[in-house]
Every structure is written in C-alpha cells, then in structure tokens.
Motif scaffolding. Structure first.
Motif, PDB file in Angstrom:
ATOM      1  N   GLU A  22       4.922 -59.728 -45.489  1.00 19.99           N
ATOM      2  CA  GLU A  22       3.603 -59.970 -45.902  1.00 19.99           C
ATOM      3  C   GLU A  22       3.298 -61.503 -46.053  1.00 19.99           C
ATOM      4  O   GLU A  22       4.282 -62.190 -45.989  1.00 19.99           O
ATOM      5  CB  GLU A  22       3.665 -59.353 -47.265  1.00 19.99           C
ATOM      6  CG  GLU A  22       4.668 -59.685 -48.318  1.00 19.99           C
ATOM      7  CD  GLU A  22       4.494 -58.788 -49.714  1.00 19.99           C
ATOM      8  OE1 GLU A  22       4.770 -59.355 -50.723  1.00 19.99           O
ATOM      9  OE2 GLU A  22       3.589 -57.562 -49.514  1.00 19.99           O
ATOM     10  N   TYR A  23       2.175 -61.835 -46.080  1.00 15.22           N
ATOM     11  CA  TYR A  23       1.819 -63.234 -45.965  1.00 15.22           C
ATOM     12  C   TYR A  23       1.337 -63.595 -47.400  1.00 15.22           C
ATOM     13  O   TYR A  23       0.364 -62.970 -48.175  1.00 15.22           O
ATOM     14  CB  TYR A  23       0.825 -63.465 -44.926  1.00 15.22           C
ATOM     15  CG  TYR A  23       0.192 -64.852 -44.971  1.00 15.22           C
ATOM     16  CD1 TYR A  23       1.160 -65.938 -44.410  1.00 15.22           C
ATOM     17  CD2 TYR A  23      -1.023 -65.148 -45.350  1.00 15.22           C
ATOM     18  CE1 TYR A  23       0.573 -67.326 -44.504  1.00 15.22           C
ATOM     19  CE2 TYR A  23      -1.535 -66.544 -45.444  1.00 15.22           C
ATOM     20  CZ  TYR A  23      -0.587 -67.453 -44.992  1.00 15.22           C
ATOM     21  OH  TYR A  23      -1.171 -68.866 -45.090  1.00 15.22           O
ATOM     22  N   LYS A  24       1.936 -64.476 -47.842  1.00 15.29           N
ATOM     23  CA  LYS A  24       1.520 -65.082 -49.308  1.00 15.29           C
ATOM     24  C   LYS A  24       0.476 -66.311 -49.207  1.00 15.29           C
ATOM     25  O   LYS A  24       0.732 -67.218 -48.971  1.00 15.29           O
ATOM     26  CB  LYS A  24       2.715 -65.588 -49.958  1.00 15.29           C
ATOM     27  CG  LYS A  24       2.538 -65.300 -51.672  1.00 15.29           C
ATOM     28  CD  LYS A  24       4.154 -65.445 -52.262  1.00 15.29           C
ATOM     29  CE  LYS A  24       4.150 -64.600 -53.647  1.00 15.29           C
ATOM     30  NZ  LYS A  24       5.247 -64.835 -54.234  1.00 15.29           N
ATOM     31  N   ALA A  25      -0.743 -65.909 -49.625  1.00 19.86           N
ATOM     32  CA  ALA A  25      -1.985 -66.796 -49.391  1.00 19.86           C
ATOM     33  C   ALA A  25      -1.796 -67.793 -50.435  1.00 19.86           C
ATOM     34  O   ALA A  25      -2.312 -68.837 -50.482  1.00 19.86           O
ATOM     35  CB  ALA A  25      -3.125 -66.150 -48.991  1.00 19.86           C
ATOM     36  N   VAL A  26      -1.507 -67.001 -51.719  1.00 23.23           N
ATOM     37  CA  VAL A  26      -1.677 -67.842 -52.872  1.00 23.23           C
ATOM     38  C   VAL A  26      -0.308 -67.636 -53.566  1.00 23.23           C
ATOM     39  O   VAL A  26       0.234 -66.477 -53.711  1.00 23.23           O
ATOM     40  CB  VAL A  26      -2.883 -67.202 -54.020  1.00 23.23           C
ATOM     41  CG1 VAL A  26      -2.849 -67.998 -55.241  1.00 23.23           C
ATOM     42  CG2 VAL A  26      -4.204 -67.910 -53.163  1.00 23.23           C
ATOM     43  N   GLY A  43      -7.963 -79.172 -51.129  1.00 28.09           N
ATOM     44  CA  GLY A  43      -6.822 -79.030 -50.355  1.00 28.09           C
ATOM     45  C   GLY A  43      -7.440 -78.855 -49.009  1.00 28.09           C
ATOM     46  O   GLY A  43      -8.698 -78.485 -48.896  1.00 28.09           O
ATOM     47  N   GLU A  44      -6.482 -78.814 -48.120  1.00 25.68           N
ATOM     48  CA  GLU A  44      -6.899 -78.569 -46.550  1.00 25.68           C
ATOM     49  C   GLU A  44      -7.243 -77.031 -46.304  1.00 25.68           C
ATOM     50  O   GLU A  44      -6.921 -76.312 -46.971  1.00 25.68           O
ATOM     51  CB  GLU A  44      -5.763 -79.008 -45.542  1.00 25.68           C
ATOM     52  CG  GLU A  44      -4.621 -78.059 -45.830  1.00 25.68           C
ATOM     53  CD  GLU A  44      -3.272 -78.772 -45.262  1.00 25.68           C
ATOM     54  OE1 GLU A  44      -3.240 -80.020 -44.952  1.00 25.68           O
ATOM     55  OE2 GLU A  44      -2.228 -77.980 -44.967  1.00 25.68           O
ATOM     56  N   SER A  45      -7.914 -77.047 -45.241  1.00 24.07           N
ATOM     57  CA  SER A  45      -8.321 -75.670 -44.857  1.00 24.07           C
ATOM     58  C   SER A  45      -7.213 -74.605 -44.808  1.00 24.07           C
ATOM     59  O   SER A  45      -6.092 -75.132 -44.051  1.00 24.07           O
ATOM     60  CB  SER A  45      -8.977 -75.633 -43.573  1.00 24.07           C
ATOM     61  OG  SER A  45      -9.206 -74.410 -42.948  1.00 24.07           O
ATOM     62  N   GLY A  46      -7.089 -73.281 -45.378  1.00 28.22           N
ATOM     63  CA  GLY A  46      -5.971 -72.574 -45.212  1.00 28.22           C
ATOM     64  C   GLY A  46      -5.066 -72.627 -46.574  1.00 28.22           C
ATOM     65  O   GLY A  46      -3.966 -71.934 -46.681  1.00 28.22           O
ATOM     66  N   SER A  47      -5.473 -73.515 -47.418  1.00 26.99           N
ATOM     67  CA  SER A  47      -4.464 -73.835 -48.779  1.00 26.99           C
ATOM     68  C   SER A  47      -4.505 -72.631 -49.695  1.00 26.99           C
ATOM     69  O   SER A  47      -3.775 -72.732 -50.591  1.00 26.99           O
ATOM     70  CB  SER A  47      -4.709 -75.144 -49.145  1.00 26.99           C
ATOM     71  OG  SER A  47      -6.046 -75.451 -49.497  1.00 26.99           O
ATOM     72  N   GLY A  48      -5.428 -71.898 -49.491  1.00 23.94           N
ATOM     73  CA  GLY A  48      -5.602 -70.732 -50.343  1.00 23.94           C
ATOM     74  C   GLY A  48      -6.700 -70.868 -51.601  1.00 23.94           C
ATOM     75  O   GLY A  48      -6.692 -70.400 -52.732  1.00 23.94           O
ATOM     76  N   LYS A  49      -7.520 -71.773 -51.228  1.00 23.98           N
ATOM     77  CA  LYS A  49      -8.619 -71.996 -52.339  1.00 23.98           C
ATOM     78  C   LYS A  49      -9.770 -70.805 -52.563  1.00 23.98           C
ATOM     79  O   LYS A  49      -9.868 -70.391 -53.349  1.00 23.98           O
ATOM     80  CB  LYS A  49      -9.454 -73.455 -52.024  1.00 23.98           C
ATOM     81  CG  LYS A  49      -8.620 -74.644 -51.568  1.00 23.98           C
ATOM     82  CD  LYS A  49      -9.404 -75.836 -51.281  1.00 23.98           C
ATOM     83  CE  LYS A  49     -10.205 -75.715 -49.991  1.00 23.98           C
ATOM     84  NZ  LYS A  49      -9.405 -75.515 -48.762  1.00 23.98           N
ATOM     85  N   SER A  50     -10.208 -70.336 -51.325  1.00 23.21           N
ATOM     86  CA  SER A  50     -11.145 -69.449 -51.283  1.00 23.21           C
ATOM     87  C   SER A  50     -10.523 -68.050 -51.843  1.00 23.21           C
ATOM     88  O   SER A  50     -11.105 -67.398 -52.630  1.00 23.21           O
ATOM     89  CB  SER A  50     -11.788 -69.139 -49.947  1.00 23.21           C
ATOM     90  OG  SER A  50     -12.660 -70.332 -49.775  1.00 23.21           O
ATOM     91  N   VAL A  51      -9.232 -67.882 -51.574  1.00 22.74           N
ATOM     92  CA  VAL A  51      -8.692 -66.559 -51.926  1.00 22.74           C
ATOM     93  C   VAL A  51      -8.568 -66.558 -53.406  1.00 22.74           C
ATOM     94  O   VAL A  51      -8.679 -65.802 -53.957  1.00 22.74           O
ATOM     95  CB  VAL A  51      -7.112 -66.325 -51.016  1.00 22.74           C
ATOM     96  CG1 VAL A  51      -6.396 -65.282 -51.712  1.00 22.74           C
ATOM     97  CG2 VAL A  51      -7.598 -66.046 -49.564  1.00 22.74           C
TER      98      VAL A  51
HETATM   99  P1  ADP Z   1      -9.155 -72.241 -47.947  1.00 21.91           P
HETATM  100  O1  ADP Z   1      -8.182 -72.992 -48.803  1.00 21.91           O
HETATM  101  O2  ADP Z   1      -9.418 -72.737 -46.580  1.00 21.91           O
HETATM  102  O3  ADP Z   1     -10.325 -71.665 -48.717  1.00 21.91           O
HETATM  103  P2  ADP Z   1      -8.334 -69.386 -47.864  1.00 21.91           P
HETATM  104  O4  ADP Z   1      -8.186 -69.111 -49.300  1.00 21.91           O
HETATM  105  O5  ADP Z   1      -9.360 -68.888 -47.277  1.00 21.91           O
HETATM  106  O6  ADP Z   1      -8.179 -71.045 -47.477  1.00 21.91           O
HETATM  107  O7  ADP Z   1      -7.044 -68.664 -47.052  1.00 21.91           O
HETATM  108  C1  ADP Z   1      -5.874 -68.861 -47.538  1.00 21.91           C
HETATM  109  C2  ADP Z   1      -4.821 -68.283 -46.280  1.00 21.91           C
HETATM  110  O8  ADP Z   1      -5.184 -66.871 -46.553  1.00 21.91           O
HETATM  111  C3  ADP Z   1      -5.096 -68.654 -45.139  1.00 21.91           C
HETATM  112  O9  ADP Z   1      -3.920 -68.745 -44.309  1.00 21.91           O
HETATM  113  C4  ADP Z   1      -5.883 -67.223 -44.439  1.00 21.91           C
HETATM  114  O10 ADP Z   1      -5.649 -67.084 -43.201  1.00 21.91           O
HETATM  115  C5  ADP Z   1      -5.401 -66.285 -45.194  1.00 21.91           C
HETATM  116  N1  ADP Z   1      -6.245 -65.286 -45.503  1.00 21.91           N
HETATM  117  C6  ADP Z   1      -7.619 -65.249 -46.093  1.00 21.91           C
HETATM  118  N2  ADP Z   1      -8.143 -64.001 -45.952  1.00 21.91           N
HETATM  119  C7  ADP Z   1      -7.371 -63.037 -45.257  1.00 21.91           C
HETATM  120  C8  ADP Z   1      -7.582 -61.885 -45.046  1.00 21.91           C
HETATM  121  N3  ADP Z   1      -8.537 -61.313 -45.177  1.00 21.91           N
HETATM  122  N4  ADP Z   1      -6.769 -61.314 -44.149  1.00 21.91           N
HETATM  123  C9  ADP Z   1      -5.515 -61.882 -44.082  1.00 21.91           C
HETATM  124  N5  ADP Z   1      -5.214 -63.423 -44.409  1.00 21.91           N
HETATM  125  C10 ADP Z   1      -6.073 -63.777 -44.752  1.00 21.91           C
END
Ligand code: ADP
Ligand code: MG
Length: 278
Positions: A22-26, A43-51
């Motif tokens: 599994e992928y740990k986004a946060v 933080g840079e794009s993909g750092s987990g801010k939106s999640v």
């Molecule tokens: P950002 O900091 O740019 O807002 P995000 O919070 O959108 O970054 O994303 C953090 C990580 O989670 C990224 O690597 C992204 O690819 C992954 N991610 C976000 N949404 C999904 C999803 N629906 N399914 C799988 N991975 C996701």
C-alpha cells in the motif's frame, strides 16, 4: 483551563492500495489550528497536503484508509456518518479549492449556488438567503453583487469566481476555512487580492484558516504559522518568522533558497541588468 484548538489533527496517516503493497500518502501528521490564525501547509506537489485536507472533511476517495484522530471543536469525526459530516462541512468548516470552476455548477446562476447552502444549513427563506449572499459578495469586495448574482460561472474571471466561492463559504460563518491552493490558478494581481482577502477574513470573522500551498512566497505573505510537508510527513513547524528566518531542516532551506534566487532574478530583470541572470 487551557482553550483547546478548534481543529486537532493527531498522528494522521492515509494509505492508498498499490499494486503489491500500500502507498502511504500521509504519514503520522499532527497539527492544531485555532480560530483567528492562518496555518500554512507548504510542500512540493505530491507531499500529501491535499490528502490531509480531504481527510479532515472525510472526503477521501473510497479506496483510501486513514488512521489517527481528527477533532473539530473537540468532537471526534471518526464515527460521524455522511449526514452529520454534511452538517459539519460548510457550517463549521468551509472549503475553497484551487480551481473554482470545479466547485461551481456551470448551469446554475451564482445567486442559486450561493443561496443553496444557506437554505440547507441555516434554514433561511429564498429572500433572506439572497440578502445574506448579496452582503457576503459586498464583503469580499464585489461592488456590483446584483449583476454578479445573475451571472453563470463561465461569465466570470478566475479571480472573480474564487471571490464568489470565498463569499459563499463565509455566508455560512464557518469557524475554520480549508483553502487548498486557492490562488494557484489565478494571475498575479488576482492572487494577491485573494490572499489579502483571506487575511482580512481571519481578522474580521476570527476564522481559522488552513492554507495549503506549494509556494513559500504565499506563506511569507499570509500565514502566522507554517508546517513544512514532504513525503507525507511534517518536517518542521513553527511561527512563520522563525521558520523562514532560521529553518531547521535542509529541505526548508532549499525551498527558501530557490525562492530567494527567484526574487533576485526578478529584481535583476526589472533593473534591466539581465547579464547577471543569464
Ligand atoms: P499535494 O501535496 O500535491 O496536494 P496530494 O495530497 O494530492 O499531494 O497527494 C499525496 C500523494 O497521494 C501523491 O503521491 C498522490 O499521488 C497520492 N494520491 C492522492 N490521491 C490519490 C488517489 N485517489 N489514489 C492513489 N493515490 C493518490
Ligand atoms: Mg494538492
């Protein structure tokens, strides 16, 4: 007794299923947000801010799994069902996103979209709701609210659409506002107007604002405190003046260095001394 912060995020982790694992986004994120302050998550794009901000609203995609604690005004949101989350969203926690067009319905007038939430959350009549919407538009610096209310989203500029969304959020008088890259899609002038507006809302309404951005310049201009994110973790957090003048982490130093270089380059351009840049 100490006053507890309005939003408390403790050890938040969010995972997505991946091919093998599994992928740990946060990954173990903790922070507090009080009313009347702006906390930037940078933080840079993909750092987990939106999640992170979607988790606070329980708006994560179906596949995502989260652990940790999220409390809004002392209330744990984990057991809340969809319906009670709808009451919390808007009424207690407002949201503004990067691309205002995606949050607006293209076939409804601005008046219609601004009054819908008010009728649902505040049980106002159509006429009362229209009056509140009109006042909110004036509040965000729109001088001709009646004309704007009669229009459809595509008839407005990007900056104007973002103002409308901020106005719609404040009509519900939320205690906190989550703003995810609210100025990223805007041109420079509209960007600084919207940032000024957020600072103004913080002081006038006493709202707490979680400002998600990839731009350290936006942090410097707007926020009281900052949390620097990378790879799903918070690397460091503190008062903006402390973190930006004496960053502890190499990554933060890099963010600042790249910004200062940019500023220098732009300054040189405007003085016509381009040979130093090239
Ligand atoms: P950002 O900091 O740019 O807002 P995000 O919070 O959108 O970054 O994303 C953090 C990580 O989670 C990224 O690597 C992204 O690819 C992954 N991610 C976000 N949404 C999904 C999803 N629906 N399914 C799988 N991975 C996701
Ligand atoms: Mg994002």
């Amino acid at each position: 007794m100490a006053i507890s912060p309005y939003l408390e995020v403790r050890d938040l982790s969010v995972t997505f299923p991946a091919r093998h694992d599994e992928y740990k986004a946060v990954d173990g994120v903790s922070f507090d947000l009080a009313r009347g302050e702006i906390l930037a998550l940078v933080g840079e794009s993909g750092s987990g801010k939106s999640v992170t901000s979607l988790a606070i609203m329980k708006l994560l995609p179906e596949a995502a799994r989260w652990t940790g604690q999220i409390r809004v005004n002392g209330v744990d949101i984990a057991p809340k069902d969809r319906r009670s989350m709808e009451d919390i969203r808007g009424a207690k926690v407002g949201m503004i996103f990067q691309e205002p067009m995606t949050s607006l319905n293209p076939v409804l007038t601005i008046a219609r979209q601004m009054t819908e939430g008010l009728r649902r959350h505040k049980s106002l009549s159509g006429k009362q709701a229209a009056a509140v919407a009109r006042a909110a538009l004036l509040d965000v610096g729109i001088t001709d609210p009646d004309r704007i209310m009669a229009q459809f989203p595509h008839q407005l500029s990007g900056g104007m659409r973002q103002r409308v969304l901020i106005a719609a959020a404040i009509t519900l008088q939320p205690d906190i506002l989550l703003a995810d890259e609210p100025t990223t899609a805007l041109d420079v002038t509209a960007q600084s107007q919207v940032l000024d507006l957020l600072v103004d809302l913080k002081s006038r309404l006493g709202a707490g604002i979680l400002l998600v951005t990839h731009d350290i310049g936006v942090v410097a201009e707007t926020a009281d405190r900052v949390a620097v994110m990378r790879g799903g973790r918070i690397l460091e957090t503190g008062l903006v003046e402390d973190v930006l003048t004496a960053p502890q982490h190499a990554y933060t130093k890099g963010l600042l260095a790249s910004h200062l270089t940019l500023e220098k380059a732009l300054a040189m351009r405007s003085t016509g001394n381009r040979s130093l840049v090239l």
